[in-house]
Every structure is written in structure tokens, then in C-alpha cells.
Write a protein that holds these residues in place. Structure first.
Motif, PDB file in Angstrom:
ATOM      1  N   THR A 567       0.821  -1.215   0.000  1.00 29.26           N
ATOM      2  CA  THR A 567       0.000   0.000   0.000  1.00 29.26           C
ATOM      3  C   THR A 567       0.850   1.258   0.000  1.00 29.26           C
ATOM      4  O   THR A 567       0.621   2.184  -0.797  1.00 29.26           O
ATOM      5  N   ASP A 568       1.850   1.315   0.879  1.00 33.45           N
ATOM      6  CA  ASP A 568       2.686   2.516   0.953  1.00 33.45           C
ATOM      7  C   ASP A 568       3.462   2.736  -0.336  1.00 33.45           C
ATOM      8  O   ASP A 568       3.585   3.875  -0.811  1.00 33.45           O
ATOM      9  N   ILE A 569       3.988   1.648  -0.893  1.00 33.50           N
ATOM     10  CA  ILE A 569       4.733   1.775  -2.160  1.00 33.50           C
ATOM     11  C   ILE A 569       3.814   2.290  -3.259  1.00 33.50           C
ATOM     12  O   ILE A 569       4.167   3.173  -4.037  1.00 33.50           O
ATOM     13  N   PHE A 570       2.597   1.757  -3.302  1.00 34.57           N
ATOM     14  CA  PHE A 570       1.642   2.176  -4.327  1.00 34.57           C
ATOM     15  C   PHE A 570       1.305   3.662  -4.180  1.00 34.57           C
ATOM     16  O   PHE A 570       1.368   4.429  -5.147  1.00 34.57           O
ATOM     17  N   PHE A 574       2.217   6.627  -6.802  1.00 27.68           N
ATOM     18  CA  PHE A 574       1.049   6.924  -7.628  1.00 27.68           C
ATOM     19  C   PHE A 574       1.298   8.112  -8.561  1.00 27.68           C
ATOM     20  O   PHE A 574       0.791   8.163  -9.682  1.00 27.68           O
ATOM     21  N   LYS A 575       2.112   9.062  -8.096  1.00 25.17           N
ATOM     22  CA  LYS A 575       2.387  10.256  -8.905  1.00 25.17           C
ATOM     23  C   LYS A 575       2.961   9.892 -10.274  1.00 25.17           C
ATOM     24  O   LYS A 575       2.704  10.576 -11.269  1.00 25.17           O
ATOM     25  N   PHE A 596      -6.483   1.563  -6.228  1.00 25.30           N
ATOM     26  CA  PHE A 596      -6.670   2.724  -5.367  1.00 25.30           C
ATOM     27  C   PHE A 596      -7.930   2.558  -4.520  1.00 25.30           C
ATOM     28  O   PHE A 596      -7.960   2.881  -3.334  1.00 25.30           O
ATOM     29  N   TRP A 597      -8.983   2.058  -5.147  1.00 29.00           N
ATOM     30  CA  TRP A 597     -10.240   1.850  -4.413  1.00 29.00           C
ATOM     31  C   TRP A 597     -10.043   0.866  -3.256  1.00 29.00           C
ATOM     32  O   TRP A 597     -10.569   1.052  -2.162  1.00 29.00           O
ATOM     33  N   PRO A1098      -3.760  11.029  -1.428  1.00 24.25           N
ATOM     34  CA  PRO A1098      -3.176   9.703  -1.330  1.00 24.25           C
ATOM     35  C   PRO A1098      -2.249   9.519  -0.142  1.00 24.25           C
ATOM     36  O   PRO A1098      -2.166   8.450   0.430  1.00 24.25           O
ATOM     37  N   ALA A1099      -1.533  10.562   0.244  1.00 25.23           N
ATOM     38  CA  ALA A1099      -0.495  10.380   1.242  1.00 25.23           C
ATOM     39  C   ALA A1099      -0.995  10.412   2.679  1.00 25.23           C
ATOM     40  O   ALA A1099      -0.300  10.024   3.590  1.00 25.23           O
TER      41      ALA A1099
END
Length: 1123
Positions: A567-570, A574-575, A596-597, A1098-1099
Motif C-alpha cells: 500500500t505505501d509503495i503504491f 502513484f504520482k 486505489f479503491w 493519497p499520502a
């Protein structure tokens, strides 16, 4: 963000200090007192600006904060977490998502507040702002502000409204420059030009005028005219005419003819004497012949020697209309030709320029041979006929190559002749010789390139010649790559292959190499098959951030990789997906949205909801509407939602978000290219004229407007500009390609009033069926404008027939389709020879016209066996008229000739087979000896091969060309044979992975029923859409419901009606799921999952805030997250 949270808690803890109840406003500094009152009144923007100004000369202390809280208490203002957060959120939402409200609030700022706002927006270099103990990520906020078209428009309007009263004019000009460079077309409308200040100091006026000159090409014709009026108004007050001409620059083209004639000879002499007069006149791209010649006459009368080289240099683009050729000597003609190399930048009048160059060319060559003068003729050499170029000696071409290699506008046949001449002098084809050729390198034959040593070819793709590699034909590119690959040093050469050229490297070629790393891929473009292989390979030893930061490698991220990402890597990476969204396939976007969902549905960017099933659009409400519309409008609906199936639901949501109307330019800003998809009824009844004026530029960028949409656009344009017979030149230019919506009678009126403008629009409009009446009007206008009937006297049946002239052919472009067969038959041979490539590029000629042009080629060039390779290539679509027997007579020994022929579409099977057989016979080859570049050059004629011939292709050559072969639309039996050959390269079909399926393209359409059923459902999206269309319905029906459900949105959208008819209910249901981008086991559905929140990113999911003054500051600076 963790630092921000610490600061919030620190400030909040300070609020627990003992507060003295007797505190009053006298204990607070006046400005801070004002800010606190503004907080109480809910004027948070005013308060923020006052506090920023306060702290510029004061220091925050704990005691000061205590006094502020005491004042709140004394005023009996009790903040609660929920009420304060709600009010702040509501306020910020209005500023972020309602730029009209932001405009109103900015207009109400006092002078000091406005100055502070402008300072921090446009002149602050700080990435972070500190207010008390609060740290604001100002860099991110500014970035978000300047990314919003609506907020930018607001900044532009408020700058016009308030800036020149509050700041220095120079500062205001600088601010306007920053804002306008974002989108001058949208913001600078004629009515807004009226708001420009008409009293400016000299430096500010010159700077602002310079800005408008820089933005000239990005503004509408009506705005250009309005800006000219504004500049003229100021110039008339304080400047003489010579200064005015210098300041006007490009806007000089708007001077009335009578104004030019009023310029005194002394003033014009002063203007031309300015050091940068040439720079000014070099930019008048849309000047007319009448205006240019009036200026030339004044310059001539002012005492300048118009045949002096120094004077000619100062004339800029005026030289394109030089008309005093009487008794001119050859040296002056050559000097003029040298200056005329820039005339191809003119907006129109190219036929006049071409005619002038021809006349000057004739003068320049007086008493000299073409061999002697070749290097002095500048780009006029483009006007030489093939026979003239053929007459050149190799030595002359060699001596002139430094000039020839800089010329643009060459026809392919000319480049071939010159390259052949140059290389015949050099004898040996080396890296040095090729590097001297510049643009002429594209004329080197494929076999000649392949004959060079691998080492020299490797030098070639690294050196200055690399800029021309993209102009080579696929066969030429393959010839180079195949030779380099045949050496043992291909691995070291791979890193030197840059840009789009790298896409020609085969997947099997990549497999054989080692030593890849992310850094070497930075300047390369990748096919999806290459990216899938390289991402998987490199991910074993590299972090995702290193791979994704290359850009192109995002094409290689599979759905499985998305799902397996931590999750954190994604979220942290994401940018990279967001920045490179245009590189992702619709299937990848769908996977991205589901990921993302799953990990953070509350903070999913609203535009990604479009890639999910229709019901997820329910979440796009209220404050999510603006970011949803804004991003989808920038990205394009087709990438996010390729299926027409969902389009109605999406458009309904768009209309809801717009409150069922497009009220003004702010709504147009928000929509972006979404405006291209709005229903005709909505455009008719729900779009204001004010919005239409701003939307016209955006409509011109739309690729596929329906007939009904065009009718509504025409209706709005007539409302906006009035009847077409009353249109000005500027209105006609602004309407541009939409003039095709007018009737033939209306077009004829415009063509009579503005012939050059209509010609210009017709040339840029392109060959589309809807433009037939426009092309007809153009043809009539040019025909009537000729003023004389040209009669061909060469044959009796042409005595009363008007024959096309070179001038007319150049002007007409696609409108040449309106020449009758008889008129084409009576064309002068020299006219045909000069213009064959132009005629061969006309897409609308019917078979009778093509046939008569083919016969004209025979008349001019002689017997078919004698036709040279460059002549065959120059035919273009005319070649389609050649019969199979005529094709057999041609010399097709060159793969370059064949490659040019196969690039034409419309060959019959018989003609295509004749091309293939002609190449084999004339080159002395058999199918088994063909190289990969031969296969690439043969193109679509490979579809005529039989099974025996296909199996005789050498595996190594087939594997190198397989991606190109996968672009062909062959019959199913041929695809099946290609599939068998593919198995000899990549193994049995059941073992193929995603990169192989992407590489082979349409060849996957040749899979049989058992092979198709054996494909794992996870690989279904990697079959290319072109292959899906080519799977026969009786084979397609063998797919299981699970396989169909996993086709992906893009593949599901191309399933044909015939294929659908063969599916049962369960398969059709699965197809519906694929179209929607649905999953059989969704990670969360609208009925069970949490809704996205507009204040999250996201962050992070937001920061906890408690109560008191610290609450307010904490709320203000943590709720900026929508930025």
C-alpha cells in the motif's frame, strides 16, 4: 506532513495556557486585531493575508497567542471542532472549486491585502511559509493554483481589475505574463482587451506589448485585432510612426493600407535602420501581398537601394513579395533567394512565393549552368524538376551538400536523386559521408544502409544523423537495426538507440541481450511488449521508483503487479502513474483505479471513478465535481472510458456537475475536451453565447464531432457572429474549419471576399468528407481568380479544354479533385512532372482520374520498364491505377519502391500479388532469402502469401519483423500460418505471455479454438484490440465467460456485432462486465464501501485538530489537502 502535525499539536497545547478574562482589543496590535475580527466574520482569506503581512515585521510569541485566545473568549466566540472544521472546509471549497467566488473575494481585498496576495503568489520563492508555529506547504499550494484553469482565469481578471492601481505597472505586467502563458487563447478575448490600462509608462507598455507579440499565435484573430487597437491607441498619443512600427512588431499586419502610405519617408528610413528591424519583419507571418508591397514601396522611396544585399537582409519576410525583377542581375537574384528560405513560414500565398522563386531561379542561372550555381540557390532548389536534378553531376551535388542538407520541403523523389548523386561521387558509404548529408540521409536506399558496417551504423545512430532516423521508412530502420544486431556488439549499441527508433527493436532481439538498467531507458520510447518484458526483468533487481521514474516503463505494469504492490509503495509512487496517464492503456487505468479503491477508497482521485463501473459515478457529487471534471477534461474520456456503453452515464454526471448548463468561460475552462462529448441538445439549449465564444478554440481540437453536434455549433456560431455574409476576415479565421458547415452559396460568398483565408482554412482542414463543399468553393475561387483560360495546344482534343497550371495545383491541394478527367488529360507534361507528388497525395481522386494521371505519367516518363525508382515512389495514390500487368512491367528490384507502393491503401489482391511477384523476380530473390527489412517493406502484400511460402520464411528474419507483420490485416488463413511461424519464435501458443501477445498483434487472431480456450484469463487484456476484431465469430464463441469478463474495457469495446451474435447469455453478461471495467469479486461496492472525501489525498487521511485558535490555524493549513 508529520512536521505539520507536530506544529499543530504544539500550537494547540499553547492554547491551554491561563487566559486572562479581562483581555480586550487594546492588548492586540491593530493588524492582528483586524485579522481576528475577520476570523470571527468568516473572512478567512482576508485574515490569512493580514497575518502574513503582520508577521513580515513582527515575531509570534506564546504571549501573543494567549492574548488572541483571550480576545476570542471576551467576544464570547466559542469554537467547536465540528463547527469550525465545517465552516473552514466550506470556505476553502468555495475558493478551490468556485473560482467565480474567489474572484469576488479577491476584488474585495483592501490594497494592502491585495499586495500581500500578489507577493506570495507571484514573487515568493519560498517552498514553505511559517505563520507562528504553523508550516504551510506553499510550493504545493501554488502548483495546484496554477494548474487550475478557472483559478488562473480569476488571477488574470483580478490583476486587470486591481493590480495597476495597487502595484507598479512593471510588476503587474510581470504577473500578467506569468498568468497568460498558461492559456492566452482562453483568457485573452476581445471584450477583455477593453479592460487593459490605456495609460502606461513607457517600460511597462513596451513589456506588455512584447508579451502580446510573444502570444500572438496563441490568440484568436479577433483578439489580435483588438490588441492592435489597444496598442495603436497608446502609440498615437506618445510615439512617432517609426517607433510605433518597431513596437507593433507582428501587429503591423493589421495596419490599414492608407496608414502605411501616410508613413513619412524619414520615419520608414528610421525604422528600417533600427538594428532589430529584421527581427520584427521576420515575424509578420500573416502579412498580405498588398501590405507587404506597400511597405516595400515606402522603403524604396525612402532612399534604400533595394538591390543591396544589406537592404535585402533587413526586409525580413517582405522579400517574399519582392516584385521589381526588371533587369536584375544573377547575384541579386541569388541574394534574394537566400533570404527567401524563410518564406515557407508565411500563413498563405505559397503559390505566389513558388512563382517568384521560379522567376528568380531563372535569373540566378543566367549564363551559368545548374552545376555551377547549385550551392547558391538556397531552398529554391526544391523547385527544380526531377529531370533537372538528374542532369546534375555528382561533383556538383558533393560541392553543394552543405547547402542542400539544410533545405526543408524536399519531395521524396528529389531526396533520392540527390542522395544517389552524392554517394556516387563518394564511392564508399561511410559514417563520415552520411553525417554530411543531413536531411538527404532519408534518400539512401535500404540495401545501401544495410551494407554499411555495424560499427559505422552504431556511430550513425549516436551522431547528428540520429535526428533524421524517425524520418526513415520502417524498411530503412529495420535495415539498420538488422545489421547492428548481426554484430556481436548489439548490447552496447542498444543503449545508443534513442527515441521512437527504439520501438523498432524486436522483442526477440531484446531477449538476446543483457546488461539492461533503468537509466539506459530514460530517452527511449517503448512498445507495450518491450515495456512488459523489461519491467518484469528489471523489477528483480530494482525498486519500483527507479523503474516508474523512467516514464515509458509504466506501460509494463501489469494488473498483477498493481495488486501485489504494498500500500505505501503504491501510494508513494502513484504520482508516476498520474504523470504518465497518457502512456497507460485503458485496462491499466482500470487496474489502477481498482487498486486505489481497494487501498484508500476515501481518497481516490475522482477521475479514476470513471474507470470503474457506472455505479461508482454516484460518488461524484458536490465538491468532488470540480476535480472530476477538471481532470477528465485534461486527460480525455477515451483513455479512461473507451466504451460507448458507459458514455451516457458519464455525460449525465457531467451535466449534473454543471448544474445542467454551460454558463460562461469558467465552465468551459473546467470542461476541457469533455466539451467534445456533450449531447447536441445540451449544446443547443444549455450553452450561453458567452461560453461559446470561449469554447470555439476547444471545439476546433475535437476529433470526432457528430453531424448533430456540428449543426448545433453552426447554430451557435451564427448567433455569435451573425450571418456569414457579414463576417469580417477575423471572424472567418476564428470560425476556421467550421466554415465547412456553411452552405455552398455561403461558402462562395466567403471565398469571393477572402480567397486566401478560405484557401488557408481548406489546407489545414484536411481531407475529410464533410469538407467537399468547401473544396468545391475553393476550386471555383481559384479557377475564377486565374482570370484566363489556359488552352492546351498539344493535341486536337484539348483545343477547347482548360488545363491545370502549376500555380493552381499548388493552391488547390485536396480541391484538385474537381478537375475533370478531360482537364487532367490535357495537362502540360512539364506541369505533371513538376507536381506529380502533389497530385499523388490527393486522397479524393476517383479511379477515372487516377487512370488518366497514370496515362499522363506514361506519356511523360516513357515505357514502364524504364521508370526509375524515384518516379514510382513519386506516384503516390496514382499507382493504384496500375493494372497487374503494368505492375509486372515495372522495375521493382528496390525494396524502397515496393515499400512506397505498399504504404498506399486500396490495392486489389491481384495487384498486391503482382507487386510481390515483381519484387521477387526483379530482385532475384525467393521467399526463403528475404531479409527482415524486405518483409517490413513488403507490408500488406505479405497477406497474399500462401501457406507454403509463409513456412519458407526464415525464422530469424520473421522474428525481427514480427511486430510490423502484426500490424497487417490479413485473412484468417494467412493469420493462422503466421501464427505457426510465431510458434517457431516464441514457442507453442499456450506458453505465450502478455509481452508476446502484445508483440504479435493481429497474428493472435489466427489462434484456433483450442489455443484460444487455453489462454489464461489474466492474459486476455494483452491480446491487442486489432487481433480481437479478427477472431472469427465461430472461434470467438469458444471463449469461456471468465475469459470474456477479463478482456478489459478496450478489447470488450471492439467486439464486433457478428462476434456478439455467437455468444450465449452468460458470455454476453461477462462482456457487459468487461465493458464496465467490473470485476467478478470487487474489492468494495458502492453499497458497502466508504465514499471518497474531498479533503483527502493519497499520502494522508487528514490531521486531527482540537479546539481554539490553534484549531483554526491547524484547520486552515491541514485542510489545504485538496491542493
Amino acid at each position: 506532513m508529520s512536521r505539520l502535525l507536530k506544529m499543530c499539536f504544539l500550537l494547540i497545547s499553547m492554547n491551554h495556557a491561563k487566559i486572562t478574562h479581562s483581555q480586550n482589543s487594546e492588548d492586540l496590535p491593530p493588524l492582528l486585531h483586524k485579522a481576528v475580527e475577520e476570523v470571527i466574520a468568516g473572512k478567512y482569506l482576508n485574515a490569512l493575508l493580514d497575518m502574513l503581512y503582520f508577521q513580515s515585521s513582527n515575531v509570534w510569541t506564546a504571549d501573543l497567542l494567549t492574548k488572541v485566545m483571550a480576545y476570542f473568549h471576551a467576544q464570547e466566540v466559542m469554537f467547536t471542532l465540528s463547527s469550525l472544521q465545517m465552516s473552514i472546509k466550506s470556505y476553502l471549497k468555495n475558493l478551490l472549486y468556485q473560482p467565480r467566488q474567489l474572484l469576488s473575494e479577491l476584488q474585495q481585498l483592501d490594497q494592502q491585502q491585495f499586495q500581500t496576495a500578489m507577493k506570495y503568489l507571484f514573487h515568493s520563492k519560498k517552498e514553505h511559509l511559517e505563520i507562528g508555529n504553523i508550516i504551510l506547504d506553499w510550493g504545493k499550494i501554488r502548483e495546484r493554483i496554477f494548474q487550475s484553469p478557472g483559478v488562473n482565469r480569476t488571477l488574470f481578471l483580478v490583476t486587470l481589475d486591481k493590480c495597476f492601481l495597487a502595484l507598479s505597472a512593471l510588476d503587474c505586467v510581470d504577473i500578467l505574463s506569468q498568468v497568460l502563458r498558461v492559456s492566452a487563447v482562453n483568457y485573452l478575448q476581445p471584450d477583455v482587451v477593453g479592460s487593459l490600462p490605456n495609460l502606461l509608462l513607457e517600460d511597462a507598455f513596451r513589456n506588455l506589448s512584447s508579451l502580446f507579440k510573444d502570444l500572438y499565435d496563441r490568440t484568436s484573430a479577433s483578439t489580435q485585432r483588438a490588441l492592435y487597437g489597444w496598442m495603436k491607441q497608446i502609440l498615437q498619443k506618445s510615439y512617432n510612426r517609426s517607433e510605433s512600427l518597431w513596437i507593433l512588431g507582428r501587429y503591423v499586419v493589421h495596419l490599414p493600407l492608407e496608414e502605411i502610405l501616410k508613413i513619412s519617408l524619414n520615419e520608414i528610413r528610421l525604422f528600417i535602420s533600427y538594428d532589430n528591424a529584421t527581427k520584427q519583419l521576420d515575424t509578420v507571418f500573416d502579412i498580405t501581398p498588398e501590405l507587404a508591397q506597400a511597405l516595400l514601396e515606402r522603403i524604396n522611396s525612402s532612399g534604400f537601394d533595394m538591390r543591396n544585399t544589406s537592404t535585402l537582409y533587413r526586409l525580413g519576410l517582405l522579400v517574399c513579395f519582392y516584385d521589381d525583377l526588371e533587369q536584375m542581375d544573377a547575384a541579386v537574384a541569388r541574394a534574394l533567394l537566400h533570404q527567401m528560405i524563410k518564406c515557407n513560414q508565411l500563413r498563405g500565398f505559397q503559390a505566389k512565393v513558388h512563382e517568384l522563386k521560379s522567376q528568380l531561379l531563372h535569373i540566378a542561372m543566367q549564363n551559368q549552368t545548374l552545376n555551377d550555381t547549385l550551392g547558391t540557390l538556397s531552398d529554391a532548389v526544391v523547385g527544380l524538376t526531377s529531370s533537372q536534378l538528374e542532369s546534375l553531376s555528382p561533383e556538383a551535388v558533393h560541392n553543394a551538400v552543405a547547402t542542400l542538407n539544410q533545405v526543408s520541403g524536399w519531395a521524396k523523389s528529389q531526396v533520392m536523386i540527390l542522395s544517389s548523386k552524392y554517394l556516387s561521387y563518394e564511392k564508399v558509404l561511410s559514417f563520415y559521408n552520411v553525417s554530411q548529408m543531413g536531411a538527404l540521409v532519408t534518400g539512401i536506399g535500404t540495401w545501401s544502409l544495410h551494407s554499411m558496417s555495424p560499427r559505422e551504423l552504431a556511430q550513425m545512430i549516436r551522431g547528428t544523423t540520429s535526428q533524421y532516423l524517425s524520418d526513415l521508412s520502417p524498411a530503412q530502420q529495420q535495415g539498420i537495426l538488422r545489421k547492428i544486431a548481426s554484430s556481436g556488439d548489439f548490447s552496447s549499441s542498444v543503449k545508443d538507440i534513442q527515441g521512437a527508433f527504439f520501438k523498432e527493436v524486436s522483442l526477440s532481439g531484446l531477449w538476446k541481450q543483457t546488461g539492461y538498467n533503468p537509466a539506459m531507458l530514460n530517452e527511449k520510447e517503448l512498445r507495450s511488449s518491450q515495456a512488459l518484458y523489461l519491467y518484469e526483468l528489471l523489477s528483480k533487481e530494482n525498486h519500483p521508483v527507479d523503474l516508474l521514474s523512467t516514464g515509458q516503463l509504466v506501460k509494463g505494469v501489469t494488473c498483477q503487479l498493481f495488486e501485489s504492490m504494498d500500500t505505501d509503495i503504491f501510494l508513494n509512487n502513484f504520482k508516476f502513474f498520474e504523470m504518465n496517464l497518457h502512456l497507460l492503456s485503458p485496462y491499466q487505468v482500470n487496474c489502477l483505479a481498482w487498486k486505489f479503491w481497494k487501498v484508500s477508497n476515501a481518497s481516490i482521485p475522482p477521475f479514476l471513478l470513471l474507470a470503474l463501473p457506472s455505479e461508482y459515478l454516484e460518488y461524484v457529487t458536490g465538491p468532488l465535481c470540480v476535480p472530476f471534471l477538471e481532470r477528465v477534461g485534461k486527460t480525455g474520456m477515451d483513455l479512461l472510458n473507451p466504451s460507448l456503453h458507459k458514455r451516457d452515464a458519464v455525460l449525465q454526471k457531467v451535466q449534473e456537475c454543471l448544474n445542467s448548463s454551460i454558463a460562461d468561460e469558467y465552465d468551459v475552462d473546467l470542461l476541457g475536451n469533455l466539451i467534445c462529448h456533450l449531447p447536441p441538445a445540451f449544446l443547443h439549449g444549455r450553452m450561453s453565447l458567452k461560453a461559446m465564444a470561449a469554447a470555439l478554440h476547444q471545439f476546433k481540437l475535437c476529433q470526432q464531432l457528430s453531424h448533430e453536434q456540428k449543426i448545433e455549433i453552426k447554430y451557435k456560431l451564427l448567433q455569435l457572429y451573425g450571418p456569414s455574409n457579414n463576417w469580417t476576415a477575423e471572424a472567418t479565421l476564428d470560425v476556421g474549419p467550421f466554415i465547412v458547415l456553411l452552405s455552398k452559396e455561403e461558402l462562395n460568398v466567403l471565398a469571393e471576399k477572402f480567397p486566401e483565408i478560405i484557401l488557408q482554412i481548406a489546407k489545414t482542414n484536411g481531407p475529410v468528407s464533410s469538407a467537399e463543399e468547401l473544396q468545391s468553393a475553393v476550386f471555383e475561387s481559384v479557377s475564377n481568380g486565374t482570370g484566363r483560360v489556359l488552352l492546351s495546344l498539344s493535341r486536337a482534343d484539348c483545343l477547347r479544354t482548360r488545363a491545370p497550371s502549376s500555380n493552381e495545383i499548388i493552391k488547390l491541394g485536396e480541391a484538385n479533385v474537381f478537375w475533370s478527367v478531360q482537364e487532367l488529360k490535357c495537362m502540360d507534361p512539364e506541369t505533371f512532372d513538376k507536381n506529380v507528388e502533389l497530385l499523388g497525395g490527393v486522397s479524393g481522386f476517383n479511379s477515372s482520374q487516377l487512370t488518366v494521371l497514370k496515362e499522363k505519367a506514361k506519356q511523360v516518363w516513357g515505357l514502364l520498364p524504364d521508370w526509375r525508382s524515384y518516379q514510382i515512389i513519386s506516384l503516390g495514390r496514382i499507382a493504384l491505377a496500375l493494372s497487374a500487368q503494368e505492375i509486372a512491367e515495372l522495375d521493382l528490384s528496390s525494396i524502397d519502391s515496393v515499400s512506397a507502393l505498399t504504404q498506399q491503401t486500396g490495392w486489389t489482391l491481384t495487384q498486391a500479388r503482382a507487386i510481390l511477384q515483381g519484387f521477387l523476380d526483379d530482385s532475384g530473390q525467393t521467399i526463403s532469402t528475404l531479409k527482415s527489412f524486405d518483409l517490413v517493406g513488403l507490408g500488406a502484400v505479405l497477406c497474399t502469401l500462401n501457406s507454403t511460402e509463409i513456412t519458407s520464411i526464415r525464422t530469424a528474419e520473421f522474428s525481427a519483423a514480427i511486430a510490423r507483420i502484426g500490424l497487417l490485416f490479413c485473412s484468417t488463413p494467412v493469420l493462422r500460418q503466421f501464427k505457426k511461424m510465431t510458434e517457431s519464435v516464441f514457442g507453442a501458443a499456450p506458453s505465450w505471455n502478455g509481452s508476446v501477445l502484445q508483440e504479435i498483434g493481429t497474428i493472435a487472431g489466427g489462434l484456433n479454438e483450442d489455443e484460444l480456450k487455453a489462454i489464461d484469463k489474466s492474459l486476455m487484456p494483452y491480446i491487442q484490440p486489432s487481433a480481437v476484431r479478427h477472431i472469427p465469430p465461430e472461434i470467438f464463441q469458444a471463449l469461456s465467460p471468465e475469459q470474456i469478463a477479463n478482456l478489459g474495457p478496450e478489447n470488450a469495446a471492439v467486439v464486433t456485432g457478428w462476434q456478439r451474435e455467437h455468444l450465449d447469455a452468460a458470455q454476453l453478461q461477462s462482456l457487459g462486465l468487461a465493458l464496465e471495467g467490473a470485476r467478478s469479486s470487487s474489492p468494495g461496492t458502492p453499497s458497502t464501501a466508504g465514499a471518497p472525501q474531498e479533503g483527502q489525498s493519497p499520502a494522508t487521511s487528514g490531521a486531527p485538530c482540537l479546539r481554539g485558535f490553534g484549531i483554526w490555524l491547524c484547520a486552515v493549513f491541514t485542510l489545504h489537502l485538496p491542493f
